[in-house]
Scaffold this motif. Structure first.
Motif, PDB file in Angstrom:
ATOM      1  N   GLN A  78      14.387   2.455 139.669  1.00  0.00           N
ATOM      2  CA  GLN A  78      14.632   1.726 138.808  1.00  0.00           C
ATOM      3  C   GLN A  78      15.268   0.444 139.639  1.00  0.00           C
ATOM      4  N   PHE A  79      14.836  -0.650 139.244  1.00  0.00           N
ATOM      5  CA  PHE A  79      15.120  -1.936 140.025  1.00  0.00           C
ATOM      6  C   PHE A  79      15.343  -3.102 139.004  1.00  0.00           C
ATOM      7  N   GLU A  80      16.432  -4.041 139.450  1.00  0.00           N
ATOM      8  CA  GLU A  80      16.610  -5.132 138.653  1.00  0.00           C
ATOM      9  C   GLU A  80      16.438  -6.417 139.302  1.00  0.00           C
ATOM     10  N   PHE A  81      15.830  -7.452 138.994  1.00  0.00           N
ATOM     11  CA  PHE A  81      15.872  -8.825 139.504  1.00  0.00           C
ATOM     12  C   PHE A  81      16.355  -9.908 138.570  1.00  0.00           C
ATOM     13  N   ILE A  82      17.128 -10.766 139.133  1.00  0.00           N
ATOM     14  CA  ILE A  82      17.484 -11.911 138.022  1.00  0.00           C
ATOM     15  C   ILE A  82      17.204 -13.189 139.061  1.00  0.00           C
ATOM     16  N   GLU A  83      16.319 -13.899 138.252  1.00  0.00           N
ATOM     17  CA  GLU A  83      15.872 -15.358 138.970  1.00  0.00           C
ATOM     18  C   GLU A  83      16.501 -16.337 137.931  1.00  0.00           C
ATOM     19  N   GLN A  84      16.747 -17.265 138.727  1.00  0.00           N
ATOM     20  CA  GLN A  84      17.390 -18.635 138.016  1.00  0.00           C
ATOM     21  C   GLN A  84      16.621 -19.626 138.141  1.00  0.00           C
ATOM     22  N   TYR A  85      15.891 -20.241 136.821  1.00  0.00           N
ATOM     23  CA  TYR A  85      15.055 -21.222 136.612  1.00  0.00           C
ATOM     24  C   TYR A  85      15.727 -22.681 136.245  1.00  0.00           C
ATOM     25  N   GLY A  86      16.998 -22.795 135.887  1.00  0.00           N
ATOM     26  CA  GLY A  86      17.643 -23.790 135.449  1.00  0.00           C
ATOM     27  C   GLY A  86      19.072 -23.471 135.565  1.00  0.00           C
ATOM     28  N   GLU A  87      19.774 -24.769 135.452  1.00  0.00           N
ATOM     29  CA  GLU A  87      21.279 -24.391 135.492  1.00  0.00           C
ATOM     30  C   GLU A  87      21.964 -23.153 134.712  1.00  0.00           C
ATOM     31  N   THR A  88      21.330 -23.095 133.305  1.00  0.00           N
ATOM     32  CA  THR A  88      21.326 -21.923 132.574  1.00  0.00           C
ATOM     33  C   THR A  88      20.461 -21.194 132.058  1.00  0.00           C
ATOM     34  N   VAL A  89      19.292 -21.055 132.887  1.00  0.00           N
ATOM     35  CA  VAL A  89      18.128 -20.477 132.238  1.00  0.00           C
ATOM     36  C   VAL A  89      17.944 -19.266 133.327  1.00  0.00           C
ATOM     37  N   PHE A  90      17.689 -18.156 132.913  1.00  0.00           N
ATOM     38  CA  PHE A  90      17.717 -16.833 133.660  1.00  0.00           C
ATOM     39  C   PHE A  90      16.516 -16.045 133.104  1.00  0.00           C
ATOM     40  N   ARG A  91      15.856 -15.502 134.211  1.00  0.00           N
ATOM     41  CA  ARG A  91      15.076 -14.393 133.890  1.00  0.00           C
ATOM     42  C   ARG A  91      15.500 -13.013 134.234  1.00  0.00           C
ATOM     43  N   ILE A  92      15.366 -11.976 133.802  1.00  0.00           N
ATOM     44  CA  ILE A  92      15.892 -10.584 134.222  1.00  0.00           C
ATOM     45  C   ILE A  92      14.665  -9.715 134.119  1.00  0.00           C
ATOM     46  N   THR A  93      14.341  -9.244 135.364  1.00  0.00           N
ATOM     47  CA  THR A  93      13.180  -8.260 135.276  1.00  0.00           C
ATOM     48  C   THR A  93      13.771  -7.026 135.602  1.00  0.00           C
ATOM     49  N   LYS A  94      13.435  -6.014 134.820  1.00  0.00           N
ATOM     50  CA  LYS A  94      13.945  -4.610 134.939  1.00  0.00           C
ATOM     51  C   LYS A  94      12.583  -3.655 135.184  1.00  0.00           C
ATOM     52  N   ILE A  95      12.494  -3.119 136.395  1.00  0.00           N
ATOM     53  CA  ILE A  95      11.218  -2.441 136.749  1.00  0.00           C
ATOM     54  C   ILE A  95      11.631  -0.808 136.794  1.00  0.00           C
ATOM     55  N   ARG A  96      10.771  -0.116 136.161  1.00  0.00           N
ATOM     56  CA  ARG A  96      10.838   1.236 136.153  1.00  0.00           C
ATOM     57  C   ARG A  96       9.733   1.924 136.406  1.00  0.00           C
ATOM     58  N   PHE A  97       9.835   2.715 137.615  1.00  0.00           N
ATOM     59  CA  PHE A  97       8.459   3.556 137.970  1.00  0.00           C
ATOM     60  C   PHE A  97       8.688   4.908 137.712  1.00  0.00           C
TER      61      PHE A  97
END
Length: 113
Positions: free
Chosen positions: A90-109
């Motif tokens: 299980q892994f988690e990435f957080i990307e920042q697309y703007g000053e207050t815009v984030f995308r959280i990606t949780k991956i489970r294999f």
């Protein structure tokens, strides 16, 4: 986690992702405007499931790619502000697309080993 460990963790993840080929893969994706908010109700969530068949790094655009039947998912390497392993497979990435815009990606294999 220092910057070198952070970067190495991401590299290790993608250098060993091929062991998950053929595995059911769950991607839970969340969009939010307050990364520190602990209330999941303030995030918009999506769930996708597919069998992972391929992964790659796209140099032009700096994107990590994962692919399955009728599924294609990218993570922007230059926008990653957080990466962690949250458990076995299980892994988690957080990307920042703007000053207050984030995308959280949780991956489970769903990996048998």
């Amino acid at each position: 986690m220092n910057t070198a460990d952070f970067r190495q963790g991401i590299i290790d993840y993608f250098e060993t992702i091929d062991k998950y080929y053929g595995s059911k893969t769950e991607i839970t994706e969340g969009l939010c405007t307050d990364i520190d908010a602990s209330d999941a109700n303030l995030t918009t969530w999506n769930l996708s499931e597919f069998e992972l068949i391929r992964s790659a790094y796209r140099n032009k655009g700096a994107k990590f790619m994962m692919e399955g039947p009728n599924m294609y998912y990218e993570i922007s390497a230059d926008r990653i502000v957080s990466f962690q392993q949250n458990g076995r497979n299980q892994f988690e990435f957080i990307e920042q697309y703007g000053e207050t815009v984030f995308r959280i990606t949780k991956i489970r294999f769903h990996y048998k080993y």
